[in-house]
Every structure is written in C-alpha cells, then in structure tokens.
Design an enzyme around this catalytic site. Sequence first.
Site, PDB file in Angstrom:
ATOM      1  N   ASP A 193       0.805  -1.222   0.000  1.00  0.00           N
ATOM      2  CA  ASP A 193       0.000   0.000   0.000  1.00  0.00           C
ATOM      3  C   ASP A 193       0.838   1.272   0.000  1.00  0.00           C
ATOM      4  O   ASP A 193       0.321   2.372  -0.181  1.00  0.00           O
ATOM      5  CB  ASP A 193      -0.858   0.029   1.267  1.00  0.00           C
ATOM      6  CG  ASP A 193      -2.191  -0.662   1.066  1.00  0.00           C
ATOM      7  OD1 ASP A 193      -2.716  -0.585  -0.045  1.00  0.00           O
ATOM      8  OD2 ASP A 193      -2.679  -1.255   2.038  1.00  0.00           O
TER       9      ASP A 193
HETATM   10  C1  BGC Z   1       0.240   1.202   6.202  1.00  0.00           C
HETATM   11  C2  BGC Z   1      -0.113  -0.015   5.404  1.00  0.00           C
HETATM   12  C3  BGC Z   1      -1.593  -0.131   5.280  1.00  0.00           C
HETATM   13  C4  BGC Z   1      -2.226   1.160   4.791  1.00  0.00           C
HETATM   14  C5  BGC Z   1      -3.729   1.035   4.825  1.00  0.00           C
HETATM   15  C6  BGC Z   1      -0.448   2.421   5.657  1.00  0.00           C
HETATM   16  O1  BGC Z   1      -0.184   3.511   6.466  1.00  0.00           O
HETATM   17  O2  BGC Z   1       1.628   1.362   6.259  1.00  0.00           O
HETATM   18  O3  BGC Z   1       0.430  -1.159   6.016  1.00  0.00           O
HETATM   19  O4  BGC Z   1      -1.913  -1.153   4.398  1.00  0.00           O
HETATM   20  O5  BGC Z   1      -1.835   2.248   5.593  1.00  0.00           O
HETATM   21  O6  BGC Z   1      -4.387   2.125   4.362  1.00  0.00           O
HETATM   22  C1  NOJ Z   2      -1.855  -3.826   5.383  1.00  0.00           C
HETATM   23  C2  NOJ Z   2      -3.007  -3.863   4.438  1.00  0.00           C
HETATM   24  O1  NOJ Z   2      -4.172  -4.291   5.134  1.00  0.00           O
HETATM   25  C3  NOJ Z   2      -2.729  -4.800   3.284  1.00  0.00           C
HETATM   26  O2  NOJ Z   2      -3.782  -4.754   2.362  1.00  0.00           O
HETATM   27  C4  NOJ Z   2      -1.434  -4.446   2.603  1.00  0.00           C
HETATM   28  O3  NOJ Z   2      -1.174  -5.409   1.610  1.00  0.00           O
HETATM   29  C5  NOJ Z   2      -0.290  -4.404   3.593  1.00  0.00           C
HETATM   30  N1  NOJ Z   2      -0.620  -3.538   4.684  1.00  0.00           N
HETATM   31  C6  NOJ Z   2       1.013  -3.953   2.956  1.00  0.00           C
HETATM   32  O4  NOJ Z   2       1.021  -2.614   2.649  1.00  0.00           O
END
Ligand code: BGC
Ligand code: NOJ
Length: 817
Positions: free
Chosen positions: A487
């Site tokens: 993400d």
């Molecule tokens: C996090 C990710 C997460 C995303 C969700 C980010 O701030 O680092 O792990 O999937 O937010 O919106």
């Molecule tokens: C948490 C999110 O829920 C997931 O969708 C994503 O793949 C990981 N973070 C990595 O960014």
Amino acid sequence: MQYGFFDDEAREYVITRPDTPYPWINYLGCDQFYGLFSNTSGGYCFYQDARMLRLTRYRYNNVPTDGGGRYFYLRDNSRDGADVWTPSWMPMKSALDRYECRHGLGYSRISSALNGLTFTQTSFVPIKDNCEIHKIVLTNESNATKNVDMFSFVEFCLWNAFDDMTNFQRNYSIGEVEAEGPRIYHKTEYRERRNHYAVWAVNVPVAGFDTDRESFLGLYNGFDHPDTVFAGKANNSLASGWAPIGSHHIKVELAPGQSKAFVFVLGYCENPEDQKWASPGIINKAPANAMLEKYNSPEAADKALTALNDYWTALLGRFTVSADDKNMARMAGVWNQYQCMVTFNMSRSASYFESGIGRGMGFRDSNQDLLGFVHLVPERARARILDIAATQFPDGSAYHQYQPLTKRGNNEVGTGFNDDPLWLICGVAAYIKETGNYDILEEQVPFDNNEELADSLFVHLKRSFDYTLTHSGPHRLPLIGRADWNDCLNLNCFSKTPGESFQTTANYESGIAESLMIASLFVFIGPDYAEICRRTGRTEEAERADKAVIAMIEAIKEHGWDGNWFLRAYDAMGKKIGSSECEDGQIFIESNGFAVMAGIGLDDGRARKALDSVKEQLDTKYGIVLLQPAYKEYHVELGEVSSYPPGYKENAGIFCHNNPWVTIAETQLGRGTRAFETYTKICPAYREDDSKLRRLEPYVYAQMVAGKDAQNFGEAKNSWLTGTAAWAFVSISQYILGVRPVFDGLLIDPCIPASMKGFSVTRHFRNAYYHITVNNTAGVEKGVASVSLDGKSLDGIVLPVLGDGRTHEVVVTMGAK
Ligand code: BGC
Ligand code: NOJ
C-alpha cells in the site's frame, strides 16, 4: 523473558503476571457479537460493527494504556480500613497474592487472590447470543467470615464510536438510562432513530447501583479510584446526559471455605419498530428478559461455555497436527487457525491497533484471509466471496474496501489498486480446491452492487484476469495504479501536502509505473484460472489464459530481472525500483517471494539466485525485512514507503505477511531446512522467551516486527489483524507439512528439514477425514517414496476424494521414489 506458557491440553495461553509488555488480548464471539478482552479485563464489545454499534467505551492511546473494560472492584470489610482492590489487576494495579489469566478459544479466565479471597472471572460470548457473559466466583479461603462489597463497572459508548469520541457538545446531553435493580439499561437515542439498547445485568439482588460516571468515580478520579467503592455504598445515580455507565453494588457474606457465583450479562437487544415501548418512555424489555432468563444461573453459564468449547473443538478438529516440535504443533494446530478465524470475523476493523472506526473490509485482504479459513468454514467463505465480488466494478477493477454492514464499496477509498482484482481469482480458486464446488462460478453476482449489472461469478473472474492484461505498461508489465499489495508504493502520487492520503491521492497519473509484484501474482493465479476454465468446458479461454501467462513470464524475464534478483517496479519516469542501480531500496521481498512462489525462474536458476539474494540481503534473526537498504530520505516519487523511519513498516520492517511467500518459494526449490527456518523466525511461539523485546502476544502473529535498521529491532506491532495469519497457515500446512487441496484431491508433498523425523496431520477434506502419518526416517527434505491409503498402496501423491464422512488412514514415506 516469559510472561506465561502454553497449556496445550486446555488449548489456552496462560499469562502468569498482569504487567505484560503490552496488553495481551483475546477475542470473544464468533458470530454477530464480539468483545476484545485483555489480560487485565480491558477492552470493549460491539454488535456487528465496531464503529456503528459499539456497546462500551474504550480509550485508545490513553494513559495509562488499556483504558476501559469490564471491571470488578472488591472491598473487604473484614479487613482493617476496608481494603479495596481490582482483582483483574487493572485499573488499580492492585498488588495481588496470586494472578493468572487464561486466554482460551473464545473465552478468557482471570483468577486472582488477595488476603484469602479468591476471585475468578470467566468471560465469553455464547454461541448465537448477542452478549458477553462474565461469570464471577468469589471464594473465602481464610478462616474467618468475610463481608465483601463487590462493584461492577462498564462505561457505555453512545453507539457510534467515532461520534462518541468527537462530538461532545451533543453527547454530553443525550445519554439516557433505565435501572431496575440488578438490570441497567442504556438507551441513548432509543427515543428517536434507534431500536436497540444495551443491558448490563447480574442474576442476584443488588444493594444499589450507579449509572452516572461522575457520581460513581468522582469528577477528578480515574478508574483506579472510584469514590463510591472506597465509600462502600452505591448512589443509585441515574445518568442524564454526560457519561452513562453501569455499576452494581452487591454485598457478599462468605463463611470460611464458602464460594458464591454470580452471572453478569452485557447484552445487545433490538425491538421491532412498532414494539419499542412497554409504556410511554419505558423501553420494551422483552428481548432483554429472554436473554437474561437464559443465563440466569452459574450452571446455565457453564453450559453455554461447554457449547462454545464444543464449537471450537469441532472446528479446529478439521486440521490438527502432532509433532515433536511443540511450537509448530500448537501454532499450526490451534493458534494460527484461531487467528485466521479472528481475521475472518474482524477483517482489519477492531484490535488494539485498529480502532474499530476506520477501515472496512479490504478486497485484497479478505480474499487472502480466506486462504486461512476456507477449510474451517467453507460455506461462510463462499458467502464472503460473493459479498466481495459484488463490489467489483464492471471493468474488473474493484473498490479497495467495503463496509460490512451495507456490503457496499467504500467511496472514500475508491478504486485503483491494481492488484485487487487478481486476489478474487486467488480466493475463488482456493474455495473450489477445498470444496470441489464449481457451481459457485455460476452464481449471479452484481457489479458495483447493482443488480442490473449482475453476471456470473465466472464473468467476474474473467474481468479480473483481463483487467491486468488491459492495464499494462511500456515493459508489458502490469500498471501499478495507486499501489499494489504494498500500500505504500505510491508511484502515481507525488505527495507534498501534510495529511494527504498516500493511497487515495492520484495527482500524477503516469500511466507508466509498473509492478513486478502484480506480474508475479498474475503468473501465480493464471494457471488456476486456466484450470478452472478447462474443468468447466471453457477450453478456448483456458488456452488464452495459458498464453497470457507465458507472455507475462517472458516480460518478467526480459524486463524484470536485475541480475541477481527480481526488480520490484518501474516508477512514473520508467526508472527501476528494487535494482542494484538504486541507492536505497535495491532489493524487495515481495517480487522475489512471489515470483519464485509462482514458479518463475525454476527452469533457469534465477529462482535459486533470487532466494539466495533474499537470504543474503534481507534476512535477519527475526525474519526477512521488506527491502534493503532502507530509505533514509523521503522520495516523493515513491510515496509512503519512504515516509517511515528506516526499519519500520513497509520501509524495511519485517512485514510478516510476505515472509511466508519466501517460505513457500523455498519449498518450490525443495529447501526444507531453509523453508522451516523462515517459518519459525516470524512464528510468535518460538519467541516466547523473548517476550520482553517482542512485546506482543506469543500466541498470535503480528503484522510487523521492527527491522534491523530500527532502534527497536525485534519489537512487534499490530498483532492479530494481519494477512500474516492466513499466509503463515498456508505455508506451514500446505507447503511445509505439504497437505494441500488441489482440484482433484488432497496432495501430500511435504518439504521439511532433513532432521524432522516425521509428523502427523488429521485433515478434513470434502466430507472425509484423512489421518496422515508422514515418516521421514530417510532424512530427506522433499520427495515422497510411497503413500498408502487404508493399507493399500497409492499411485502418486494425490489422495482421492472419498467423501464418506469416515476417517481414512494414510501413511506417507518420504525418500527417493
Ligand atoms: C500502512 C499499510 C496499510 C495502509 C492502509 C499504511 O499507512 O503502512 O500497512 O496497508 O496504511 O491504508
Ligand atoms: C496492510 C493492508 O491491510 C494490506 O492490504 C497491505 O497489503 C499491507 N498492509 C502492505 O502494505
């Protein structure tokens, strides 16, 4: 240092001191009503949706931590100066003579003792009822009669948890309650637009009650000093506005050796619109009465707990492990699957790191979570797939998230995460392999929740597949969109505005940035898609899919290889990411794990090279970090990944979710010792002795462990709600132990350390149980010499579908054929 131990027989984790390095929690509930429950009775509960229908208040990020719970206060009058304490340790941090908390499957039990008075609190949500039960037992272990005042305490949330913590100008005026002795009703907003109320009741007469927080605590007091408890007398306060609470005052006399039990129920009740009132202004208590009637005695509570235990025994009986390695057996057999069920129920909504007011159900998250529970609850997995698919857009793209109550796509987050569509194929393939039910493909499913746009689930899969093909970039690789699995790789968002969301801001639509992760994901799921087509008579489509996969592999080999590992992406300017040419972020875990997992490079040595590079560059004693070197500066062209301090989260943290991809990839190479090593490094049970540093629960996976660049290297964060649970389970059950559902049956192909002499697994599969004993006296890492089924030797390694409801004996001997 340890704070407890696994009681494998009881399937409990036993916490032996209350001051764990972070609250260690459990989840109560398995259907509609849920409670989060910490080892000191902290937490909260809600019905269906942690934001919209929250029963009790909880203060995230509070000091002291873990602020709010179902608390019991004891006051022993027989003692000089009348001692007051909280037997769950918090909120008074009472010095107890004895303390223990047992987190079990769907229940927790806190037991403690002080000055000869023992207290046991057994907390759970009964199957199918919308309430928490807290059974309290007090026992006088002293030689003298004890006169005890017991006070209960819960603080009501005004239902909408977000409003509850922001809209005080309204909230301080709306709180309403009713109290009838031992039954306290929270009915805020019931007069107008709600048809539900909460009840907090006990099954014995009370000496008094309180429903107004200030009256109970005193305005300038915390939960650790309620004036009422110290005074030993309730005020019978009736909340009007401000902060409604529920507190009972019970007087208990206990002769030496005597025990008394009490059943407290905290429930959610609903009335039909036309039956809301018993009389003007007085709520209709019929549903509460029915619920409380059911649990009006300790025996009734015990019976409900037995039913809950039976539920979990049957559920987890679908996959059990026995092995010399206790940590592996207890995690794979019990705790990992338990966590998978929690991710099924919660998605990413409510934990001690997810506030319950934020994220809905993720399209990609839910499809991956399914890999960890489809063998346990296939019918519910099927329903989940149909819900998810209904949020897909007609062009194959998808809402990134949807709301569980409305099941509608979430407009605020929108679409554009180009990996999303492919995960649907992954989820559906897992469902079909588990159940053999191809009929799911013919279900009519809306697009964008619009019935008029409905088409078969198969058409949804086809559009998913095609979305990748029609969104490819200059190197014939898939366009990344807003982000892929990671993400934080926001290649089309050049954000310089504080507070702007990296995920939803698209201010630099390059139409160029490409993802090797999506490319590998495509190669991973492509063959399953093709196989599904073939098996349902869609031969031409199968051939088209095969060709597309081959073309993608070629593009990856031509443009996605950096010499010693797979690249991660091309940015909006067409520059490489995850290449030795880069200053930071030279190598990433995702594209390498996924490529090898998909089988890319097994034929030409690149797979081995890639995994060797991962080991050399990314491995640490606590797991594999996401990338190296960590980004030291903010790169506007990369996005959120470079916004984290080095070693945290996606910027070179050990992002546990993707470690199992490397584990699975290692099994592709037949390197059982290395596969098992990568499995154990992130597996919490193996770090039990290291709990002081790791900080989080030793019985559940965490999303992230701080990487080697971080000051707190080895410290875990974000336990419970993570895709790690599902993938860790897939890696151990399907690839290391090697018991893997395939289209034709149950494949047995273990890949283990040569030193592992064997193990056994009982697996439910398509209406039969297979008791599989694997023997590795040959001391190999991979390879099956022979298989016997019910005493007869079997050709090949795929157990046939027997479907007769019986248990079948399977003996697998590893070694050269
Ligand atoms: C996090 C990710 C997460 C995303 C969700 C980010 O701030 O680092 O792990 O999937 O937010 O919106
Ligand atoms: C948490 C999110 O829920 C997931 O969708 C994503 O793949 C990981 N973070 C990595 O960014």
